[in-house]
Design an enzyme around this catalytic site. Structure first.
Site, PDB file in Angstrom:
ATOM      1  N   GLU A 156       0.832  -1.209   0.000  1.00  0.00           N
ATOM      2  CA  GLU A 156       0.000   0.000   0.000  1.00  0.00           C
ATOM      3  C   GLU A 156       0.869   1.263   0.000  1.00  0.00           C
ATOM      4  OE1 GLU A 156      -4.330  -0.423   1.712  1.00  0.00           O
ATOM      5  OE2 GLU A 156      -3.102   0.616   3.178  1.00  0.00           O
TER       6      GLU A 156
ATOM      7  N   HIS B  41       7.906 -26.699   0.382  1.00  0.00           N
ATOM      8  CA  HIS B  41       7.181 -27.796  -0.251  1.00  0.00           C
ATOM      9  C   HIS B  41       6.036 -27.279  -1.118  1.00  0.00           C
ATOM     10  CE1 HIS B  41       9.316 -30.854   2.162  1.00  0.00           C
ATOM     11  NE2 HIS B  41       9.420 -29.838   3.003  1.00  0.00           N
TER      12      HIS B  41
ATOM     13  N   LYS C 154     -13.912   1.235  -3.045  1.00  0.00           N
ATOM     14  CA  LYS C 154     -14.766   1.593  -1.911  1.00  0.00           C
ATOM     15  C   LYS C 154     -16.031   2.318  -2.391  1.00  0.00           C
ATOM     16  CE  LYS C 154     -12.360   3.159   1.775  1.00  0.00           C
ATOM     17  NZ  LYS C 154     -11.772   4.210   2.649  1.00  0.00           N
TER      18      LYS C 154
HETATM   19  O1  PA5 Z   1      -2.980   1.801   5.916  1.00  0.00           O
HETATM   20  C1  PA5 Z   1      -4.107   2.261   5.845  1.00  0.00           C
HETATM   21  O2  PA5 Z   1      -4.338   3.455   6.093  1.00  0.00           O
HETATM   22  C2  PA5 Z   1      -5.306   1.405   5.493  1.00  0.00           C
HETATM   23  O3  PA5 Z   1      -4.948   0.137   5.087  1.00  0.00           O
HETATM   24  C3  PA5 Z   1      -6.235   1.316   6.680  1.00  0.00           C
HETATM   25  O4  PA5 Z   1      -5.557   0.752   7.764  1.00  0.00           O
HETATM   26  C4  PA5 Z   1      -7.482   0.476   6.394  1.00  0.00           C
HETATM   27  O5  PA5 Z   1      -8.089   0.889   5.215  1.00  0.00           O
HETATM   28  C5  PA5 Z   1      -8.471   0.625   7.542  1.00  0.00           C
HETATM   29  O6  PA5 Z   1      -8.774   1.963   7.725  1.00  0.00           O
HETATM   30  P1  PA5 Z   1      -9.405   2.513   9.068  1.00  0.00           P
HETATM   31  O7  PA5 Z   1      -8.453   2.296  10.175  1.00  0.00           O
HETATM   32  O8  PA5 Z   1      -9.633   3.952   8.786  1.00  0.00           O
HETATM   33  O9  PA5 Z   1     -10.681   1.771   9.287  1.00  0.00           O
END
Ligand code: PA5
Length: 469
Positions: free
Chosen positions: A292, A321, A435
């Site tokens: 990410e 394996h 989303k």
């Molecule tokens: O790294 C990030 O910001 C995202 O992966 C969030 O952790 C994830 O989308 C969850 O978001 P939130 O904590 O706002 O629910």
């Protein structure tokens, strides 16, 4: 006590593994860029989205509050359920797996010390139903974690739990919910204030995947009896090592330089291979952090680049394996990172018993500790022989200190790599489209979502010939 973790990059280098390795000269040439990346990351310490760099030493009051809350939870509840997803779940899960008994929930209460832990990071209806089959809401504490305070997955779980608690414990439901969210943005904070829930705050400059050392990770860890101060001390020790602008002194900078050059030379895949079940979920946590943060289509100056490296989660020896064949003979597109543990917290002795068959007899009198390390060395050697890049991070043992170091090391390496790539390491615009589309499908009413519904209807129709039934 300090337990420095070690990064060994011998098998990344061309003077060790041959032509497919990285020439030392490539790293030397990168030094000006590495120095710039180092200055950029260190210069922004504690500002913007780099608030996570303050977490190892800058939250004493929060830590005290977490310890007191965890004590109360441990005394009162039989189960502790984390409701969260992505960065709000992967860290707590990785740390729990690393630092608690590998069958923690199955241990009797007196051996566990704390409540059973469940980390619910999906909305699979069968999983939710299964959770509700094994917990008693009357003796369960729910930690709702969302930085944005509005993530549909987490908030839908909250609604289910709220309803359940109201039906089972009535007005006392408020005592069963702890929220962890942003102090300033989102809806969860408003709900928490209205309801009077115990609330921990995720600092504004700490994004989800960089939040494990905030209350996001520390509360669940403390509830399970983990030494959270040890974790923070480990992170602080790694932070100190990462202050140096010299690539041969700063392990995260070295890591960033090699991964960056590796990517440039076609290593589009980063395989994480812990040789310890306790570190298995570190791969999941790392996968999110790396994917990410670094998977971006634009540079900071707006140039289209479509960069990134695909993380792959594996476990040694299990995946020898399963995937090793590909790693030794497939495309030269991977960098393997082994996580090696020097001293395991248990020893299993392999008894004698079949002494007449040499290929089995040689195991008798040895330990699993020896065997797992021998297999790791075997894999490392096979990759070396095949001219494949690998590196090894050694933990003297898996404890709160080394886990804190490891988490912080990867966060720093990610930040440095993102700076080298000249991208925004801390955003995730690429997850927005899915989303909005999902909300549109769910019938969410807003101009944006209505428009998205229309747009989705106009997608070219699928062709029957491409569907087999
Ligand atoms: O790294 C990030 O910001 C995202 O992966 C969030 O952790 C994830 O989308 C969850 O978001 P939130 O904590 O706002 O629910």
């Amino acid at each position: 006590m300090s337990y420095p973790i070690k990064l060994d990059v011998n098998n990344m280098m061309d003077d060790i593994i041959g032509a497919r390795g990285i020439p030392r000269s490539a790293l030397e040439e990168l030094i000006p860029a590495l120095e710039e990346a180092h200055e950029s990351v260190q210069g922004k310490r504690g500002t913007g989205m780099q608030g996570w760099m303050d977490l190892p030493t800058g939250q004493e009051d929060v830590v005290r509050d977490i310890e007191a809350t965890a004590k109360a939870v441990r005394e009162r509840f039989d189960a502790f359920v984390v409701l969260g997803i992505g960065g709000s779940a992967l860290g707590p899960a990785a740390v729990h797996q690393a630092l608690c008994h590998l069958h923690y929930n199955e241990l009797p209460k007196e051996k566990r010390g704390g409540p059973r832990l469940y980390i619910e990071d999906n909305i699979d209806p069968e999983r939710m139903a299964a959770l509700l089959d094994v917990i008693d809401p009357a003796t369960t504490c729910f930690n709702v974690i969302t930085k944005s305070g509005g993530t549909a997955e987490t908030m839908s779980q909250y609604l289910i739990v709220l309803d359940l608690l109201k039906k089972t414990v009535g007005e006392k439901y408020k005592e069963h919910i702890i929220t962890t969210t942003s102090r300033t943005t989102g809806h969860l904070i408003k709900i928490a204030q209205r309801e009077g829930y115990k609330t921990f705050y995720i600092p504004d400059g700490v994004g989800g995947r960089f939040s494990e050392l905030s209350p996001v990770g520390l509360l669940a860890a403390a509830v399970c009896g983990i030494d959270i101060r040890g974790m923070l001390e480990g992170a602080a020790a790694m932070d100190a090592r990462c202050l140096s602008g010299n690539v041969w002194e700063n392990p995260a900078l070295l890591q960033a330089g090699l991964m960056y050059i590796g990517m440039d030379r076609g290593a589009s895949i980063s395989v994480m291979m812990p040789y310890a079940d306790s570190l298995k979920l570190m791969s999941d946590w790392y996968a999110q952090l790396w994917a990410e943060s670094l998977g971006k289509n634009l540079t900071l100056s707006g140039q289209r680049v479509n960069l990134g490296q695909t993380p792959v989660k594996t476990l040694g020896v299990t995946d020898q394996h399963s995937q090793l064949q590909l790693y030794t003979e497939g495309p030269y597109d991977k960098i393997l990172t082994f996580l090696k543990v020097e001293n395991f917290r248990a020893t299993t002795h392999i008894p004698h018993g079949v002494d007449d068959i040499p290929t089995i007899a040689f195991l008798g009198g040895k330990t699993h500790n020896q065997l797992i390390e021998a297999e790791r060395q075997g894999t490392e050697y096979a990759l070396y022989r095949a001219g494949r890049m690998s590196q090894t991070i050694t933990l003297p043992e898996v404890n709160a200190h080394t886990v804190g170091q490891l988490l912080y090391f990867f966060m720093m390496a990610t930040a440095y790599t993102g700076a080298l790539m000249n991208i925004d390491t801390f955003n995730q615009p690429g997850v927005e489209e899915s989303k909005v589309a999902a909300y549109a499908v769910m019938g969410f009413e807003s101009e944006q979502h209505s428009a998205k519904r229309e747009e989705m209807k106009n997608k070219p129709a699928g062709k029957d010939r491409y569907v087999l039934d």
